[in-house]
Design a protein around this motif. Structure first.
Motif, PDB file in Angstrom:
ATOM      1  N   CYS A  26     -37.773  45.927 -26.364  1.00 28.47           N
ATOM      2  CA  CYS A  26     -38.678  46.721 -27.199  1.00 28.47           C
ATOM      3  C   CYS A  26     -39.964  45.920 -27.396  1.00 28.47           C
ATOM      4  N   CYS A  44     -32.767  48.193 -24.583  1.00 36.02           N
ATOM      5  CA  CYS A  44     -33.389  46.944 -25.035  1.00 36.02           C
ATOM      6  C   CYS A  44     -32.316  45.861 -25.138  1.00 36.02           C
ATOM      7  N   LEU A  87     -40.887  50.168 -22.964  1.00 40.32           N
ATOM      8  CA  LEU A  87     -40.303  48.830 -23.029  1.00 40.32           C
ATOM      9  C   LEU A  87     -41.070  47.835 -22.158  1.00 40.32           C
TER      10      LEU A  87
END
Length: 89
Positions: free
Chosen positions: A49, A10, A22
């Motif tokens: 994220c 992320c 993600l």
């Protein structure tokens, strides 16, 4: 025979997660930046994220811009915030 799960980091929190968990932002070969819902678009990808805090961190640090080597427009950030808001509710 074990299948390896592709992991990605992320841009906001710098933690690795399975790719499917993600959101992918992609710089396409034409140079435009899009949110890649399928995860299969051609181009350079950056991952986030599904968390508004990670988006804020990545935006503040310029991590997505660095990862894709292009400036990220306000429109992309707004679309990401909207998408994350729908996921979190």
């Amino acid at each position: 025979m074990s299948n390896k799960v592709p992991m990605r980091t992320c841009c906001g929190c710098r933690v690795s997660f399975p790719k499917k968990e993600l959101i992918r932002i992609v710089r396409r070969p034409e140079g435009d930046v899009q949110i890649d819902g399928s995860g299969k678009m051609n181009g350079r990808g950056a991952y986030l994220c599904k968390n508004v805090q990670c988006l804020k961190k990545a935006r503040k640090s310029g991590a997505i811009t660095r990862a894709l080597n292009v400036p990220i427009t306000e429109e992309i950030y707004i679309r990401l915030e909207k998408e994350l808001g729908e996921i979190e509710t």
